[in-house]
Motif scaffolding. Structure first.
Motif, PDB file in Angstrom:
ATOM      1  N   VAL A  40       0.807  -1.257  -0.083  1.00 20.65           N
ATOM      2  CA  VAL A  40       0.174   0.651  -0.043  1.00 20.65           C
ATOM      3  C   VAL A  40       0.540   1.182  -0.105  1.00 20.65           C
ATOM      4  N   THR A  41       2.153   1.001   0.461  1.00 22.54           N
ATOM      5  CA  THR A  41       3.119   1.668   0.704  1.00 22.54           C
ATOM      6  C   THR A  41       2.583   3.058   1.802  1.00 22.54           C
ATOM      7  N   CYS A  42       3.606   3.721   2.222  1.00 23.47           N
ATOM      8  CA  CYS A  42       3.166   5.559   3.452  1.00 23.47           C
ATOM      9  C   CYS A  42       2.495   6.052   3.156  1.00 23.47           C
ATOM     10  N   LEU A  43       2.246   6.882   1.732  1.00 24.41           N
ATOM     11  CA  LEU A  43       1.531   7.886   1.018  1.00 24.41           C
ATOM     12  C   LEU A  43       0.198   7.152   1.268  1.00 24.41           C
ATOM     13  N   ALA A  44      -0.021   6.678   0.471  1.00 23.90           N
ATOM     14  CA  ALA A  44      -1.397   5.948   0.228  1.00 23.90           C
ATOM     15  C   ALA A  44      -2.486   5.100   1.164  1.00 23.90           C
ATOM     16  N   PRO A  87      -1.090  -7.250   4.023  1.00 20.00           N
ATOM     17  CA  PRO A  87      -0.633  -8.239   4.853  1.00 20.00           C
ATOM     18  C   PRO A  87      -0.526  -6.524   5.710  1.00 20.00           C
ATOM     19  N   GLU A  88      -0.553  -7.174   6.699  1.00 20.87           N
ATOM     20  CA  GLU A  88      -0.535  -5.981   7.773  1.00 20.87           C
ATOM     21  C   GLU A  88       0.553  -5.807   8.949  1.00 20.87           C
ATOM     22  N   LEU A  89       1.804  -7.034   8.135  1.00 23.64           N
ATOM     23  CA  LEU A  89       3.012  -6.689   9.007  1.00 23.64           C
ATOM     24  C   LEU A  89       3.570  -5.182   8.088  1.00 23.64           C
ATOM     25  N   GLN A  90       3.203  -4.875   6.795  1.00 23.27           N
ATOM     26  CA  GLN A  90       4.082  -4.319   6.125  1.00 23.27           C
ATOM     27  C   GLN A  90       3.952  -2.951   6.269  1.00 23.27           C
ATOM     28  N   THR A  91       4.918  -2.422   6.248  1.00 26.70           N
ATOM     29  CA  THR A  91       5.070  -0.872   7.231  1.00 26.70           C
ATOM     30  C   THR A  91       6.302   0.096   5.515  1.00 26.70           C
ATOM     31  N   CYS A  92       7.163   0.960   5.812  1.00 27.46           N
ATOM     32  CA  CYS A  92       7.638   1.468   5.466  1.00 27.46           C
ATOM     33  C   CYS A  92       8.875   0.460   4.494  1.00 27.46           C
ATOM     34  N   CYS A  93       8.493   0.902   3.300  1.00 29.87           N
ATOM     35  CA  CYS A  93      10.143  -0.009   2.582  1.00 29.87           C
ATOM     36  C   CYS A  93      11.484   0.361   2.619  1.00 29.87           C
ATOM     37  N   GLY A  94      11.537   1.511   3.621  1.00 22.62           N
ATOM     38  CA  GLY A  94      12.948   1.880   3.815  1.00 22.62           C
ATOM     39  C   GLY A  94      13.645   2.384   3.003  1.00 22.62           C
ATOM     40  N   GLN A  95      13.169   3.379   2.460  1.00 21.39           N
ATOM     41  CA  GLN A  95      13.844   4.276   1.254  1.00 21.39           C
ATOM     42  C   GLN A  95      13.974   5.286   1.648  1.00 21.39           C
ATOM     43  N   PRO A  96      13.223   6.529   2.812  1.00 23.89           N
ATOM     44  CA  PRO A  96      13.324   7.504   3.589  1.00 23.89           C
ATOM     45  C   PRO A  96      14.928   7.674   3.876  1.00 23.89           C
ATOM     46  N   ALA A  97      15.169   6.130   5.113  1.00 25.22           N
ATOM     47  CA  ALA A  97      16.534   6.433   5.563  1.00 25.22           C
ATOM     48  C   ALA A  97      17.256   5.692   4.662  1.00 25.22           C
ATOM     49  N   PHE A  98      16.979   4.892   3.528  1.00 27.39           N
ATOM     50  CA  PHE A  98      18.129   4.745   2.461  1.00 27.39           C
ATOM     51  C   PHE A  98      18.854   6.324   1.853  1.00 27.39           C
ATOM     52  N   ASN A  99      17.365   6.512   1.781  1.00 26.17           N
ATOM     53  CA  ASN A  99      18.568   7.987   0.566  1.00 26.17           C
ATOM     54  C   ASN A  99      18.804   9.133   1.577  1.00 26.17           C
ATOM     55  N   ASN A 127      11.265  -6.626   7.523  1.00 28.78           N
ATOM     56  CA  ASN A 127       9.999  -7.080   8.289  1.00 28.78           C
ATOM     57  C   ASN A 127       9.519  -7.106   6.572  1.00 28.78           C
ATOM     58  N   LEU A 128       9.766  -5.540   5.355  1.00 28.56           N
ATOM     59  CA  LEU A 128       9.224  -5.778   3.960  1.00 28.56           C
ATOM     60  C   LEU A 128       8.786  -6.960   3.453  1.00 28.56           C
ATOM     61  N   ILE A 129       9.717  -7.482   3.394  1.00 27.34           N
ATOM     62  CA  ILE A 129      10.390  -8.742   2.965  1.00 27.34           C
ATOM     63  C   ILE A 129       9.696 -10.265   4.124  1.00 27.34           C
ATOM     64  N   ARG A 130       9.616  -9.988   5.091  1.00 30.25           N
ATOM     65  CA  ARG A 130       8.673 -11.034   6.075  1.00 30.25           C
ATOM     66  C   ARG A 130       7.361 -10.951   5.526  1.00 30.25           C
ATOM     67  N   ALA A 131       6.680 -10.354   5.544  1.00 25.75           N
ATOM     68  CA  ALA A 131       5.706  -9.491   5.071  1.00 25.75           C
ATOM     69  C   ALA A 131       5.063 -10.482   3.897  1.00 25.75           C
ATOM     70  N   PHE A 132       5.736  -9.975   2.860  1.00 28.26           N
ATOM     71  CA  PHE A 132       5.026  -9.904   1.164  1.00 28.26           C
ATOM     72  C   PHE A 132       5.618 -12.067   1.616  1.00 28.26           C
ATOM     73  N   GLU A 133       6.394 -13.154   2.043  1.00 30.95           N
ATOM     74  CA  GLU A 133       6.800 -13.517   2.035  1.00 30.95           C
ATOM     75  C   GLU A 133       6.464 -14.615   1.586  1.00 30.95           C
ATOM     76  N   HIS A 134       4.953 -14.736   2.005  1.00 32.27           N
ATOM     77  CA  HIS A 134       3.768 -16.137   1.518  1.00 32.27           C
ATOM     78  C   HIS A 134       3.405 -15.149  -0.069  1.00 32.27           C
ATOM     79  N   SER A 135       3.806 -14.102  -0.588  1.00 29.55           N
ATOM     80  CA  SER A 135       2.413 -13.802  -1.402  1.00 29.55           C
ATOM     81  C   SER A 135       2.929 -14.042  -2.927  1.00 29.55           C
ATOM     82  N   ASP A 136       1.753 -14.393  -3.725  1.00 30.92           N
ATOM     83  CA  ASP A 136       1.979 -14.257  -5.287  1.00 30.92           C
ATOM     84  C   ASP A 136       2.506 -13.803  -6.214  1.00 30.92           C
ATOM     85  N   TYR A 137       1.809 -12.629  -6.030  1.00 27.76           N
ATOM     86  CA  TYR A 137       2.078 -11.355  -7.012  1.00 27.76           C
ATOM     87  C   TYR A 137       1.920 -10.449  -5.054  1.00 27.76           C
TER      88      TYR A 137
END
Length: 243
Positions: free
Chosen positions: A7-11, A36-48, A61-71
């Motif tokens: 969903v992303t932070c802004l949305a 998936p409710e575990l998802q948070t930020c992608c980490g871009q603000p910290a990375f940049n 955390n984001l990898i864990r959130a979508f670990e079992h997703s198909d798409y």
């Protein structure tokens, strides 16, 4: 087809209607969508900002959130671009996590990219009788290579008057933390971008990244310009209702 919404932070925090439009359009094509409710930020603000350890923790955390997703589908080329372009490198010294990052990359798509490349949808059956111009975000076009997909979808909208945006490849000046750290330069860039939007005479500005649209839309609003700002998913969904 099972799809997880990134969903992303802004949305999530500011533009939930964009996420809702994405979900409703995916439902039209038989997708079963979860969030998936575990998802948070992608980490871009910290990375940049140079905080790679902090970005790595958020990425795990984001990898864990979508670990079992198909798409995994996102309404943001910027956030999807972060996953595609930087996640494997973040874990270059951790083979197990690098493999998990690469698995997430392989199934993560920006919204228009997923519609056109995976679902094979180029015409959603929309009608939108307005003058429209399109802003291609830097990250979607340069990191993800998403260039033609949004335009293919727009070209197949009935009754739309599409106007090319002058100097469309130029950045809008948002760039996440760039807009905070280099405020004067960011303002100059968005003023120029807003002027080009107005130059087209468009009634509607459409794009695929809420960061860009928030920035340009904010400038247009500050200048009192009567230009409506929409995410591509919103335009397509509204256009479907107008048919």
């Amino acid at each position: 087809m099972k799809v997880s919404l990134f969903v992303t932070c802004l949305a999530d925090q500011m533009y939930p209607e964009v996420a809702e439009s994405v979900v409703r359009l995916l439902h039209r094509y038989g997708c079963e969508v979860d969030l998936p409710e575990l998802q948070t930020c992608c980490g871009q603000p910290a990375f940049n900002s140079g905080y790679q350890d902090e970005a790595r923790a958020v990425a795990r955390n984001l990898i864990r959130a979508f670990e079992h997703s198909d798409y995994v589908v996102s309404p943001s080329g910027s956030c999807a671009g972060m996953v595609h372009h930087y996640y494997p490198d973040l874990f270059r010294d951790e083979p197990e996590w690098k493999a998990k990052a690469e698995a997430l990359v392989a199934k993560t798509y920006e919204f228009s990219q997923f519609l056109v490349r995976v679902l094979g949808v180029k015409d959603v059956g929309a009608s939108f009788p307005y003058k429209v111009t399109y802003h291609p975000s830097c990250h979607a076009s340069r990191l993800l290579g998403v260039r033609e997909e949004p335009l293919e979808l727009l070209r197949n909208v009935r009754d739309v008057e599409f106007v090319d945006l002058p100097k469309k490849e130029d950045c809008c000046g948002f760039g996440g933390t760039f807009a905070v750290k280099m405020a004067d330069m960011s303002e100059a860039m968005v003023c120029e971008k807003a002027a080009h939007v107005c130059e087209t005479g468009a009634e509607v500005l459409v794009g695929g990244d809420m960061g860009c649209l928030m920035n340009i839309g904010g400038r247009l609003n500050k200048e009192g310009k009567p230009v409506r700002v929409l995410h591509l998913a919103q335009l397509l969904e509204e256009g479907v209702k107008l048919r």
